[in-house]
Design an enzyme around this catalytic site. Structure first.
Site, short mmCIF file in Angstrom:
data_model
loop_
_atom_site.label_atom_id
_atom_site.label_comp_id
_atom_site.label_asym_id
_atom_site.label_seq_id
_atom_site.Cartn_x
_atom_site.Cartn_y
_atom_site.Cartn_z
N TYR A 297 7.51 9.90 -33.71
CA TYR A 297 6.36 8.97 -33.76
C TYR A 297 6.86 7.55 -33.95
O TYR A 297 7.57 7.25 -34.91
CB TYR A 297 5.44 9.38 -34.90
CG TYR A 297 4.06 8.77 -34.86
CD1 TYR A 297 3.00 9.49 -34.31
CD2 TYR A 297 3.82 7.50 -35.35
CE1 TYR A 297 1.72 8.93 -34.28
CE2 TYR A 297 2.55 6.95 -35.32
CZ TYR A 297 1.50 7.67 -34.78
OH TYR A 297 0.24 7.12 -34.75
N TYR B 45 -0.06 4.50 -26.48
CA TYR B 45 -0.31 4.90 -27.87
C TYR B 45 -1.51 5.83 -27.88
O TYR B 45 -2.65 5.40 -27.93
CB TYR B 45 -0.58 3.66 -28.72
CG TYR B 45 -0.84 3.97 -30.18
CD1 TYR B 45 0.20 4.33 -31.03
CD2 TYR B 45 -2.11 3.90 -30.72
CE1 TYR B 45 -0.03 4.62 -32.36
CE2 TYR B 45 -2.35 4.19 -32.05
CZ TYR B 45 -1.31 4.55 -32.87
OH TYR B 45 -1.53 4.83 -34.20
#
Lengths: 131, 390
Positions: free
Chosen positions: B299, B348
Site C-alpha cells: 500500500y 488510488y
C-alpha cells in the site's frame, strides 16, 4: 492558528488547563499511569477514576515536517509551517505546531519545551519550541 | 465427504480509472462487480456473501438490490485502506466456514471528482462563530492535532519519514534517493499498464526532484494519485471453481495496536517488533519466507510506505530498506514491488487495485509480468495482509 478544538467531556480538562497556561496529562488514581490523548479510562487498569495532572512540559523532538502545501482554507495563509512530533518526558507522543522556526534550525532528538499560543475562541494551544 | 475448502480469488473486475468518471459510485461498483462475476463465470444473482470497506459509500444493501442477490454473509472492515487485505481475510473465513459460497469484495470511489481524501474538507467543520473546528479522536485532523495544522494523511507520512531517519540514523538525502527510485520505477510500470492513469506520463529522476515540496521531506511525486473508479473481486472455494483460474488465499493477517486506527502516528513505528511479529506469523501460516515471494503489492499512499512496508514484512531488515532499494531490491531482484504502478502511478482505489494486480501476476496476465510468478503479498502496512499463491 485558526482551527479550534471541539471541547468534549473527555478533553475539557486539557483545554481548560491550557487556557490557564498549564500543560496536563491524564493520570490514573489507582495505578498512577499517565496518558494523552484523553480517553475515558486508564489503559493500564481500566479505572475511570483519573485526574488531569501537571506535566513537566518538556519532551524530545522525534520528527518534524514543514507543511508547504495547505490542504485546507483555514491554513492557506499560514504555510509554510512546521509540525513536530514530541515524545513527552512522561512518555506519550504529542503532535505540536512549532511556531516561529524554520526547519533548518531544528535537530532531531533535541529538547523541547511547552508554551501557549492563543486560539480564536479565547482558548490557548499548547505548542512546543526548542528548549 | 467433500474436500476442505480452499478460499481463492476466482474473478476480478474493474472500471476505467480517471479524474472524473462521470458516473455514480454505485454505478461504478456495479460495472466492476459485473466484470468480476463474468471473469469468475458466476451469475451475479448467485453471489451470497459481501465483504466491503466500511468507507465505501455504496453499501451492501444497494449491491444486493442491484444484483437481485440473497446475501447470507456480509461484513465491513473499518479504517480506510486498512481494509485492503482484511476483506480477503473475512471473505476467506466465510468460505472456510461454509457460511457463504460466492463472496463479493469491492471498492468504488469518486475521490478525485468528489470528496478528496488528500484535503481536509471532510473533517474540519465551522461553528456558529465562524471558527474552523477540529473534532473527534482521529489523527490526522482530530481535536488534539487539527488545531496545530496536522490535517491530512500525507502530513502524517512526512512525520513517519523523519522519525525513521531519526531512529536509524539515515541521511535524508539517502532516503530521498530511495523514494525517487520507488516513484520512477512505479511510473515506468504504469507506462506499460493500459489501466494506469499515468500511462502516458513518463517520470525521470530530474522530474522527481523538480517536483514541488508538499510536506518535507516528501515531494509531489511521493504522493499517490486521487482517482475515480471501482474494483471488485470474487472469493470462493477453489475446489468448486477450478475452471475459473483460482488464486488461493493462503494466509491472512490483521493488526490493530493502540493508536493503530486510521493513519497511525502516536503508536509504534510500522517496522517495530509488534508489527514484524504479525508478519512473521503470516509467513509461518503460509509456509513461506519473505525471500520466497515473487511479487509484493505494498500500500503506497506515499512512496515512504514502500521502504517501511518492506521492513514490516521482512523483505528488508529494519533500517535497511533505503540501502536495499538502491541495490535494486524490489525492482531488479524479487519480490517485485507494485508492478501495476501502484497508487503512485496506476490509480488510488484504496488498495483494491493492488489485489487485482497480484491476481494478474499469478495468472500470468500482468502488463509487467514477473515470469513464473507463484506467490504474492498484498498488504496495507501491518494492518492487513494476505499471501496469494498459485
Amino acid at each position: 492558528v485558526k482551527i479550534v478544538p471541539q471541547v468534549t467531556a473527555e478533553n475539557e480538562g486539557f483545554w481548560s488547563a491550557a487556557k490557564d497556561g498549564r500543560f496536563v496529562l491524564q493520570q490514573c488514581r489507582e495505578c498512577h499511569r499517565v496518558w494523552l490523548p484523553s480517553q475515558p479510562n486508564c489503559p493500564g487498569c481500566l479505572s475511570t477514576q483519573w485526574d488531569w495532572t501537571p506535566a513537566s512540559g518538556f519532551g524530545r523532538l522525534i520528527s518534524f515536517t514543514t507543511v508547504v502545501h495547505p490542504v485546507h482554507l483555514a491554513v492557506a495563509d499560514e504555510v509554510p509551517y512546521v509540525l513536530g512530533l514530541v515524545e513527552l518526558r512522561e512518555g506519550p507522543l504529542y503532535v505540536s505546531r512549532i511556531p516561529d522556526v524554520s526547519e533548518e534550525s531544528l535537530q532531531l532528538g533535541q529538547e523541547m519545551v511547552v508554551r501557549f499560543t492563543p486560539l480564536p475562541d479565547g482558548n490557548k494551544l499548547p505548542v512546543f519550541t526548542p528548549a | 465427504v467433500t474436500a476442505k475448502p480452499v478460499p481463492a480469488i476466482i474473478g476480478i473486475g474493474q472500471t476505467d480509472f480517471s479524474r472524473a468518471s462521470g458516473r455514480s459510485e454505485w454505478q461504478l461498483a456495479i460495472e466492476a462487480i459485473a466484470a468480476a462475476a463474468a471473469d469468475a463465470k458466476v451469475a451475479p444473482s448467485d453471489i451470497d456473501g459481501i465483504v466491503r470497506y466500511q468507507y465505501d459509500n455504496v453499501h451492501e444493501g444497494l449491491v444486493a438490490r442491484s444484483l437481485d442477490a440473497n446475501v447470507l454473509f456480509h461484513a465491513q472492515v473499518g479504517f480506510g485502506g486498512q481494509a485492503t487485505a482484511a476483506i480477503l481475510r473475512h471473505a476467506a473465513n466465510a468460505i472456510h466456514l461454509r457460511q457463504a459460497r460466492i463472496v463479493l469484495c469491492y471498492r468504488s470511489l469518486n475521490v478525485r471528482s468528489g470528496v478528496r481524501y488528500g484535503r481536509a474538507e471532510r473533517s474540519i467543520s465551522t461553528d456558529d462563530g465562524g471558527n474552523f473546528v477540529a473534532s473527534g479522536p482521529r489523527i490526522p485532523s482530530g481535536d488534539m492535532v487539527g488545531p496545530h495544522g496536522l490535517l491530512a494523511p500525507g502530513q502524517v507520512m512526512a512525520l513517519w519519514a523523519r522519525r525513521y531517519l531519526f531512529e536509524y540514523g539515515i541521511r535524508e538525502d539517502d532516503l530521498c534517493e530511495a523514494l525517487c527510485e520507488v516513484a520512477v520505477r512505479q511510473r515506468a510500470y504504469a507506462n506499460n499498464n493500459p489501466f494506469a492513469m499515468m500511462r502516458d506520463r513518463p517520470l525521470t529522476r530530474e522530474d522527481y526532484f523538480a517536483g514541488r515540496m508538499i510536506s518535507t521531506p516528501l515531494r509531489l511525486f511521493d504522493y499517490c494519485l486521487e482517482s475515480d473508479g471501482a474494483v471488485a473481486f470474487i472469493v470462493a472455494d477453489a475446489n468448486e471453481f477450478s475452471d475459473s483460474a483460482p488464486v488461493a488465499i493462503t494466509a491472512t493477517s490483521q493488526f490493530l495496536p493502540p493508536y493503530g486506527d486510521a493513519v497511525a502516528l502516536l503508536g509504534t513505528a510500522q517496522n517495530a517488533e509488534p508489527h514484524r511479529a504479525v508478519s512473521k506469523r503470516l509467513f509461518a501460516d503460509a509456509g513461506l519466507r519473505p525471500a520466497d515471494l515473487d511479487v509484493a503489492m505494498l500500500y503506497d499512499a506515499t512512496s515512504f510506505m514502500v521502504p517501511i512496508g518492506m521492513e514490516t514484512f521482512g523483505i528488508s531488515e529494519p533500517g535497511q530498506a533505503v540501502h536495499d532499494i538502491k541495490q535494486g531490491l524490489g525492482y531488479v531482484t524479487k519480490p517485485f514491488i507494485n508492478t501495476s504502478g501502484g497508487h503512485l502511478s496506476e490509480a488510488y482505489i484504496h488498495g483494491a487495485n493492488h489485489v487485482i494486480e497480484a491476481v494478474r501476476q499469478l495468472r500470468g496476465t500482468s502488463a509487467n509480468q514477473v515470469p513464473g510468478a507463484r506467490s504474492a503479498l498484498v498488504a496495507c502496512s501491518s494492518n492487513s495482509a494476505a499471501i496469494l499463491e498459485v
